[in-house]
Write a protein that holds these residues in place. Structure first.
Motif, PDB file in Angstrom:
ATOM      1  N   PRO A  59      -3.681  59.500  24.220  1.00 23.80           N
ATOM      2  CA  PRO A  59      -5.047  59.471  24.640  1.00 23.80           C
ATOM      3  C   PRO A  59      -5.682  60.585  25.130  1.00 23.80           C
ATOM      4  O   PRO A  59      -5.006  61.207  26.249  1.00 23.80           O
ATOM      5  CB  PRO A  59      -5.298  58.137  25.560  1.00 23.80           C
ATOM      6  N   LYS A  60      -6.817  61.253  24.929  1.00 21.60           N
ATOM      7  CA  LYS A  60      -7.311  62.538  25.601  1.00 21.60           C
ATOM      8  C   LYS A  60      -7.636  62.139  27.132  1.00 21.60           C
ATOM      9  O   LYS A  60      -7.715  63.004  28.036  1.00 21.60           O
ATOM     10  CB  LYS A  60      -8.630  62.747  25.061  1.00 21.60           C
ATOM     11  N   THR A  61      -7.844  60.952  27.403  1.00 20.69           N
ATOM     12  CA  THR A  61      -8.304  60.346  28.890  1.00 20.69           C
ATOM     13  C   THR A  61      -6.940  60.837  29.593  1.00 20.69           C
ATOM     14  O   THR A  61      -7.266  60.898  31.094  1.00 20.69           O
ATOM     15  CB  THR A  61      -8.690  59.038  29.016  1.00 20.69           C
ATOM     16  N   ILE A  62      -5.915  60.840  29.305  1.00 20.72           N
ATOM     17  CA  ILE A  62      -4.634  61.042  30.063  1.00 20.72           C
ATOM     18  C   ILE A  62      -4.891  62.385  30.803  1.00 20.72           C
ATOM     19  O   ILE A  62      -4.372  62.537  31.905  1.00 20.72           O
ATOM     20  CB  ILE A  62      -3.422  61.041  29.288  1.00 20.72           C
ATOM     21  N   TRP A  63      -5.492  63.454  29.872  1.00 21.87           N
ATOM     22  CA  TRP A  63      -5.304  64.842  30.446  1.00 21.87           C
ATOM     23  C   TRP A  63      -6.488  64.990  31.488  1.00 21.87           C
ATOM     24  O   TRP A  63      -6.639  65.895  32.038  1.00 21.87           O
ATOM     25  CB  TRP A  63      -5.524  65.841  29.472  1.00 21.87           C
ATOM     26  N   SER A  64      -7.140  63.788  31.855  1.00 18.95           N
ATOM     27  CA  SER A  64      -8.329  64.104  32.849  1.00 18.95           C
ATOM     28  C   SER A  64      -7.615  63.403  34.188  1.00 18.95           C
ATOM     29  O   SER A  64      -8.394  63.603  35.387  1.00 18.95           O
ATOM     30  CB  SER A  64      -9.429  63.101  32.532  1.00 18.95           C
ATOM     31  N   LEU A  65      -6.328  63.158  34.134  1.00 21.69           N
ATOM     32  CA  LEU A  65      -5.761  62.592  35.495  1.00 21.69           C
ATOM     33  C   LEU A  65      -5.356  63.632  36.280  1.00 21.69           C
ATOM     34  O   LEU A  65      -3.966  64.071  36.164  1.00 21.69           O
ATOM     35  CB  LEU A  65      -4.527  61.688  35.286  1.00 21.69           C
ATOM     36  N   THR A  66      -6.199  64.417  36.941  1.00 23.99           N
ATOM     37  CA  THR A  66      -5.691  65.753  37.554  1.00 23.99           C
ATOM     38  C   THR A  66      -4.926  65.626  38.779  1.00 23.99           C
ATOM     39  O   THR A  66      -4.473  66.702  39.127  1.00 23.99           O
ATOM     40  CB  THR A  66      -7.372  66.235  37.908  1.00 23.99           C
ATOM     41  N   GLY A  67      -4.798  64.339  38.983  1.00 24.42           N
ATOM     42  CA  GLY A  67      -3.519  64.173  40.226  1.00 24.42           C
ATOM     43  C   GLY A  67      -2.223  63.739  39.938  1.00 24.42           C
ATOM     44  O   GLY A  67      -1.593  63.699  40.671  1.00 24.42           O
ATOM     45  N   LEU A  68      -2.183  64.041  38.808  1.00 25.56           N
ATOM     46  CA  LEU A  68      -0.730  63.249  38.027  1.00 25.56           C
ATOM     47  C   LEU A  68       0.240  64.385  38.416  1.00 25.56           C
ATOM     48  O   LEU A  68       0.366  65.747  38.538  1.00 25.56           O
ATOM     49  CB  LEU A  68      -0.584  63.531  36.462  1.00 25.56           C
ATOM     50  N   GLY A  92      -3.946  71.764  30.388  1.00 25.02           N
ATOM     51  CA  GLY A  92      -4.014  72.585  31.564  1.00 25.02           C
ATOM     52  C   GLY A  92      -4.723  72.248  32.854  1.00 25.02           C
ATOM     53  O   GLY A  92      -4.695  72.968  33.952  1.00 25.02           O
ATOM     54  N   ASN A  93      -5.386  71.058  32.682  1.00 27.26           N
ATOM     55  CA  ASN A  93      -6.284  70.548  33.879  1.00 27.26           C
ATOM     56  C   ASN A  93      -5.283  69.937  34.933  1.00 27.26           C
ATOM     57  O   ASN A  93      -5.652  69.985  36.012  1.00 27.26           O
ATOM     58  CB  ASN A  93      -7.279  69.544  33.386  1.00 27.26           C
ATOM     59  N   ILE A  94      -4.164  69.581  34.555  1.00 20.29           N
ATOM     60  CA  ILE A  94      -3.291  68.843  35.543  1.00 20.29           C
ATOM     61  C   ILE A  94      -2.606  69.707  36.368  1.00 20.29           C
ATOM     62  O   ILE A  94      -1.204  69.996  36.161  1.00 20.29           O
ATOM     63  CB  ILE A  94      -2.499  68.027  34.885  1.00 20.29           C
ATOM     64  N   LYS A  95      -2.935  70.565  37.181  1.00 18.67           N
ATOM     65  CA  LYS A  95      -2.493  71.512  37.897  1.00 18.67           C
ATOM     66  C   LYS A  95      -1.467  71.173  38.799  1.00 18.67           C
ATOM     67  O   LYS A  95      -0.518  71.896  39.436  1.00 18.67           O
ATOM     68  CB  LYS A  95      -3.470  72.476  38.491  1.00 18.67           C
ATOM     69  N   SER A  96      -1.525  69.824  39.104  1.00 16.35           N
ATOM     70  CA  SER A  96      -0.498  69.338  40.084  1.00 16.35           C
ATOM     71  C   SER A  96       0.777  68.793  39.619  1.00 16.35           C
ATOM     72  O   SER A  96       1.638  68.330  40.498  1.00 16.35           O
ATOM     73  CB  SER A  96      -1.119  68.313  41.097  1.00 16.35           C
TER      74      SER A  96
END
Length: 632
Positions: free
Chosen positions: A226-235, A254-258
């Protein structure tokens, strides 16, 4: 009793895992005909010591207030215990696990808070755990991992609005992941690994903005991520490995910088490996192995400044290995095996300690004689000059001689084909001449999940299993026990010693499987077992001619390793159990796990720290003398 959805017990026995038969996390007040109140405890606080009382189950306690004491002691034969529909508060005591015969534990409609004690999992006869709605709203951790729970995950879990950790890994759950889990806004860890969950991964998981650990590996999840997984920026950790996921990786990752750990191995993902990885500066572990990624290895991977382990094996990657990877100062483990890579193997950085297993299956690589790849032919002229040189020096002469040589080559091929036809008997057995790409999934299937029925024996650093691949090839799979000191080193040494050598009396390595917590060598199967069995068993015997032939075979293997290979290889543990026979009773030397590889005139030694078996060790192992002594 009225219950909502349950997790039902799987009836397949497993003595090593707690047998929780069913668990209802959301039930109404627990009342049943078999539950009768204990009059002496009609009201008031719970007594701390009731072990002197004798009562026959079933029992219901009717209490008005207070808490369950942490050192509660009751009749050890108790089978049914209910404190439902009261005003009890505090935590659920772990001492409830002392009631080994307990079958029903009802705690519904109270004010309990905190987490469910993991000790509850020790209640092997527990069939029903009723927690109810009222008190479950205050639960912050629900851990039922490593049990025998089966059935579907109740969608009502989504009502546990304060839940921070949900762990249901290593059970037998099936069905889909409930969409309602996306309502757990405070959840930081979701672990559903090692079940049989299938279907889509719900988009709603992207609503859990504080999620840090999402572990969905080893299931049967399909379709796209799911595309929404890549919006979990705190993962911090994302594990989607060992599923049937397809599609490609989006730029949004690339949004999941952590992100610290990303494991997407053993799926059906395809497309290019994106440059978006350069944004993941905190990433330490990246595993994209056993997929269908193609294209080039992107230069952007060299910007993963924190990376320690990189696995891109068993894909369709092509082109050269980027030289910039040598600049990754923390990179300690890299596997690029079984791709279509070409060109020079870089030197320096992680490549300084590269083993052949890490680049096995890339036949067009060159420039690493130390691990068996030939030197590269270099050409420093400009592209235009190179084009003209190619035209005049190769293309035109080749065109001129093509007509002349065609007839000759045709005759040679016909002669060779007829000779092969006459000299070789027809065989349906797959060839062992070249290395093959065999995934860990295939090994699990080939050995029936490494069952004891397929166990051939135990060796220095692990166990050897018999397996049958999908194409019918019988193999031996040596699985390393990484908990044994020196096992990982043994894997590297054996790969170094055997993969690049070729001799009729050495056991051939067909493939390797290298994961973070799993190492295995796929070896040629020897149906007649070890020399030890033939020498010391009353049911097997060797005549004089067979003994002489075996001695010649072993001597031939050692002569090749000591004198005719580019590097001197010392076995260091030659003994009857390490000599195995094929169907024709031809002896093969095996188990190079503690071998020494002597490189050049400086006698640079590659070996494990283990010395070998007493009585079979090389003399050099018993003294500080030069390694030359081992060959005298």
């Amino acid at each position: 009793m009225s219950m909502m959805k349950q997790l039902e017990y799987s009836h397949e026995p497993d003595p090593s895992i707690s047998r929780i038969l069913s668990a209802s996390m959301f039930s109404k007040p627990y009342h049943s005909a078999f539950c009768q109140p204990l009059s002496s405890l009609q009201y008031g606080k719970f007594s701390r010591s009731l072990h002197n009382r004798t009562f026959n189950p079933p029992v219901t306690y009717v209490l008005s207030r207070g808490s369950l004491p942490s050192n509660i002691s009751l009749n050890s034969m108790l089978q049914f215990l209910s404190v439902s529909d009261n005003r009890l508060t505090g935590g659920i005591p772990s001492s409830l696990s002392h009631f080994h015969h307990l079958q029903v534990l009802a705690l519904s409609v109270n004010g309990f808070s905190g987490r469910i004690p993991p000790e509850i999992g020790k209640l092997q006869q527990l069939r029903l755990l009723a927690l109810g709605k009222k008190q479950s709203h205050s639960l912050w951790s629900l851990d039922m991992g490593n049990n025998e729970l089966a059935g579907i995950i109740p969608s009502e879990i989504g009502m546990l609005e304060n839940l921070q950790s949900l762990i249901l890994n290593n059970n037998r759950l099936h069905g889909s992941i409930p969409w309602e889990l996306g309502g757990l806004k405070r959840l930081s860890k979701l672990s559903l690994e090692a079940n049989s969950l299938s279907g889509f991964t719900p988009d709603s998981l992207g609503n859990i903005s504080g999620l840090q650990h999402l572990l969905l590996g080893a299931n049967e999840l399909s379709a796209r991520i799911p595309k929404t997984i890549w919006s979990l920026t705190g993962l911090i950790e994302l594990n989607l490995s060992r599923n049937i996921l397809n599609g490609s990786l989006p730029l949004r990752m690339g949004n999941i910088k952590s992100l610290d750990i990303l494991d997407m191995s053993m799926n059906q993902l395809s497309g290019n490996i994106l440059s978006a990885f350069k944004e993941l500066q905190m990433l330490r572990y990246l595993d994209l192995s056993d997929n269908s990624f193609d294209g080039l290895i992107p230069q952007s991977l060299s910007e993963l400044i924190s990376i320690e382990a990189l696995n891109l094996s068993h894909n369709n990657l092509s082109g050269i290995i980027p030289n910039s990877l040598v600049n990754l100062q923390y990179l300690r483990s890299m596997d690029l095996s079984f791709n279509k890579l070409t060109g020079n193997v870089p030197d320096g950085g992680v490549f300084s300690n590269l083993i052949v297993a890490s680049v096995l299956g890339n036949a067009a690589l060159c420039g690493a004689p130390r691990i068996g790849f030939p030197p590269c032919t270099t050409n420093d002229v400009s592209p235009s000059s190179a084009t003209r040189a190619l035209l005049f020096n190769y293309v035109l002469p080749a065109a001129a001689i093509t007509v002349i040589s065609f007839a000759f080559c045709y005759m040679v091929l016909i002669f060779f084909f007829r000779r092969q036809t006459n000299n070789q008997a027809p065989s349906d057995t797959p060839s062992l001449d070249s290395h093959r790409s065999i995934s860990c999934h295939q090994l699990v299937r080939a050995t029936e999940n490494f069952s004891e029925a397929n166990l051939l024996g135990r060796v220095s650093f692990g166990s050897v299993y018999k397996g049958c691949l999908d194409d019918g090839l019988i193999i031996a799979v040596k699985v390393l026990n990484l908990e044994v000191q020196g096992a990982l080193r043994s894997f590297n040494v054996e790969c170094h010693a055997l993969i690049v050598v070729r001799h009729r009396n050495l056991v051939k390595i067909i493939s390797t499987c290298s994961q973070l917590k799993f190492r295995a060598l796929v070896l040629q199967f020897m149906p007649n077992g070890s020399l030890e069995r033939w020498l010391y068993s009353h049911t097997y015997c060797l005549n004089l001619l067979e003994r002489i032939n075996i001695a010649i075979d072993v001597a031939s293997a050692l002569e090749y390793l000591h004198h005719h290979y580019s590097q001197i290889v010392l076995h260091c543990d030659l003994k009857p159990s390490n000599v195995v026979m094929n169907e024709d009773m031809t002896a093969h030397v095996a188990d190079f796990g503690i071998a020494k590889v002597l490189v050049g005139d400086s006698w640079t030694v590659t070996s494990t720290s283990k010395r070998g078996t007493i009585g079979h060790m090389a003399p050099v192992s018993l003294s500080n003398s030069s390694p030359e002594y081992a060959n005298r």
